[in-house]
Design a protein around this motif. Sequence first.
Motif, PDB file in Angstrom:
ATOM      1  N   UNK B  76       0.841  -1.258   0.087  1.00 33.73           N
ATOM      2  CA  UNK B  76      -0.040  -0.073   0.104  1.00 33.73           C
ATOM      3  C   UNK B  76       0.880   1.106   0.065  1.00 33.73           C
ATOM      4  N   UNK B  77       0.859   1.829  -0.997  1.00 31.55           N
ATOM      5  CA  UNK B  77       1.817   3.028  -1.152  1.00 31.55           C
ATOM      6  C   UNK B  77       0.824   4.382  -0.815  1.00 31.55           C
ATOM      7  N   UNK B  78       1.515   5.706  -0.848  1.00 34.58           N
ATOM      8  CA  UNK B  78       0.784   6.866  -0.433  1.00 34.58           C
ATOM      9  C   UNK B  78       0.044   7.212  -1.948  1.00 34.58           C
ATOM     10  N   UNK B  79       0.510   6.834  -2.978  1.00 28.31           N
ATOM     11  CA  UNK B  79      -0.116   7.025  -4.338  1.00 28.31           C
ATOM     12  C   UNK B  79      -0.470   5.587  -4.689  1.00 28.31           C
ATOM     13  N   UNK B  80      -1.619   5.851  -5.527  1.00 26.49           N
ATOM     14  CA  UNK B  80      -1.949   4.729  -6.531  1.00 26.49           C
ATOM     15  C   UNK B  80      -0.952   4.035  -7.160  1.00 26.49           C
ATOM     16  N   UNK B  81      -0.320   5.068  -7.639  1.00 21.89           N
ATOM     17  CA  UNK B  81       0.952   4.726  -8.910  1.00 21.89           C
ATOM     18  C   UNK B  81       2.066   3.768  -8.419  1.00 21.89           C
ATOM     19  N   UNK B  83       1.364   1.752  -5.709  1.00 23.16           N
ATOM     20  CA  UNK B  83       0.826   0.452  -5.124  1.00 23.16           C
ATOM     21  C   UNK B  83       1.564  -0.641  -5.758  1.00 23.16           C
ATOM     22  N   UNK B  84       1.806  -1.886  -5.186  1.00 21.12           N
ATOM     23  CA  UNK B  84       2.535  -2.990  -5.646  1.00 21.12           C
ATOM     24  C   UNK B  84       2.622  -4.193  -5.223  1.00 21.12           C
ATOM     25  N   UNK B 155       6.852   0.393   0.630  1.00 19.99           N
ATOM     26  CA  UNK B 155       6.416   1.065  -0.784  1.00 19.99           C
ATOM     27  C   UNK B 155       7.501   2.080  -0.907  1.00 19.99           C
ATOM     28  N   UNK B 158       6.913   8.733  -3.871  1.00 22.85           N
ATOM     29  CA  UNK B 158       7.700   9.914  -4.177  1.00 22.85           C
ATOM     30  C   UNK B 158       7.957  10.852  -2.981  1.00 22.85           C
ATOM     31  N   UNK B 161       5.058  12.831  -1.832  1.00 20.93           N
ATOM     32  CA  UNK B 161       3.949  12.365  -1.177  1.00 20.93           C
ATOM     33  C   UNK B 161       4.343  11.751   0.218  1.00 20.93           C
ATOM     34  N   UNK B 167      -1.528   9.844   3.583  1.00 23.59           N
ATOM     35  CA  UNK B 167      -2.188   8.803   3.192  1.00 23.59           C
ATOM     36  C   UNK B 167      -1.438   7.567   4.260  1.00 23.59           C
ATOM     37  N   UNK B 168      -2.008   6.601   4.745  1.00 20.00           N
ATOM     38  CA  UNK B 168      -1.291   5.538   5.201  1.00 20.00           C
ATOM     39  C   UNK B 168      -0.428   4.797   4.196  1.00 20.00           C
ATOM     40  N   UNK B 169       0.705   4.146   4.692  1.00 18.72           N
ATOM     41  CA  UNK B 169       1.589   3.394   3.636  1.00 18.72           C
ATOM     42  C   UNK B 169       2.186   2.166   4.327  1.00 18.72           C
TER      43      UNK B 169
END
Lengths: 200, 200
Positions: B76-81, B83-84, B155, B158, B161, B167-169
Motif C-alpha cells: 500500500x503506497x501513498x499514491x495509487x501509482x 501500489x505494488x 512502498x 515519491x 507524497x 495517506x497510510x502506507x
Amino acid sequence: MRARTARAELHDILDAGLICHLGLTTDSGPLVLPTCYGRDGDTLYLHGSTGAASLRTLAGGAPACVTVTHLDGIVYARSVFHHSANYRSAVIQGTAVPVLDDAGRRHALRVVTEQLAPGSWDGGARLPTEREMAATLVLAMDLGEASVKVRTGPPGDDEDDVAADEHWAGVLPLKQTWGSPEPCPLLPAGRPIPERVSGR
Amino acid sequence: MRARTARAELHDILDAGLICHLGLTTDSGPLVLPTCYGRDGDTLYLHGSTGAASLRTLAGGAPACVTVTHLDGIVYARSVFHHSANYRSAVIQGTAVPVLDDAGRRHALRVVTEQLAPGSWDGGARLPTEREMAATLVLAMDLGEASVKVRTGPPGDDEDDVAADEHWAGVLPLKQTWGSPEPCPLLPAGRPIPERVSGR
C-alpha cells in the motif's frame, strides 16, 4: 476435475484472486509473467508501464492468455498416480485491447487498484497525475473465451487400493492468510492502521 | 524490483512452490495452465497424462515457459501509482524434453511427487504400476534460461507524497498456511493422520 461454464463461477474465481499469470508469445517463445489485474463485468483489465515490452506486444494485437489459480489443497491418494491438488482456475484466451480514453483508463485503473488494495482508490491514496497516467498502459480483455476448472473433494483412488487399505488418504487444505500490517518506516510514529488494511 | 541471478535463490523459489504456471503456444494463441512440477539439481520436471494435448505439444519440441510465483504481500503506497506487490518469481524459458528411460521416468515422478506431497513416494503411497507409467508423460526442462525477480520491503513513494503525509502506507503480508487434514471418507474410522501430513 470438471469444466464449468457458469459465468458466476468465473467471476468468483477472478474476484477472489490477487494476481494472474499473463501469457504471451515472444521471439524467444512463450512467456508467463505474474501481474495484477481487475475485473468489471465481463472485462478483465491489465495495466503496467508503457515501457514494459510484454504489454506493448499485447497492445500491438498479439494474442494473450490470462490464468488465475487458487490452490485449495493437496490431495494425498493411496496411490502416487492419483495424487492431485484441489484448485479453482480460470483461463482466458483472447486479445488485450488498449484502453485509450481518459475516463476509461481511470476506470480500469480503479478496478485494478481495488482488486489489489480495496479502498486505496476511493480516498486511501493519491490518485494518478497526468504524468503518471501518461506512463501507464491499460489493456482490456473480454472474458468470452474463458475456461473454468475446479477440483474439490477427496482423492479418487482405485477400488483395489481402497480395499487394500495400506495407506492414509485425504486432503491437506491450503489457505492464503493475511499477516500483521507492516507500516512504512517513513510514517510518523503511532499512525493508526486503516480498517481497509487491518480488517482485510 | 530487481533481477537476481544467484542459482541458490532460483532453487529456493522453486523448492518453496507447489504449482507452477506452464505456458505454451497453441493454434489458438498462448495458453497458461497451472500444473505440478519438481526440481532436481538444475532440471525441472513436469508430468501428466499422455492424453494431455499441452504436454504432447511440448514433447514435440515446442518452446515452453514455466513460472513459479510466491505472492508475499500487498504494498500500500501513498499514491495509487506506487501500489505494488511483494513477491518472488522464477521464469524459466526453454524446451521440455521427454524423459524416456524407465529409471529416469521414475526418478522424475518421485521428484514431482515429493514436491507436492513429501513422503508419499517413499512409503506413503502405492508406487506406479507399469500401466500407470505407460499412461504418464514425463518432461525435463533445463533451468539454464531462468530469470528471478524479487520485490521486498516498504512502498517506494515519491518524496512529495511522503512529505505530504496524507495517506497510510505499508505492507500487508500474505502467507500460505495449511488447514486441518481432511481424511478420505473411505478410510476406516480413527485412522491416525501420518506425521508427513499433520506435521507439514
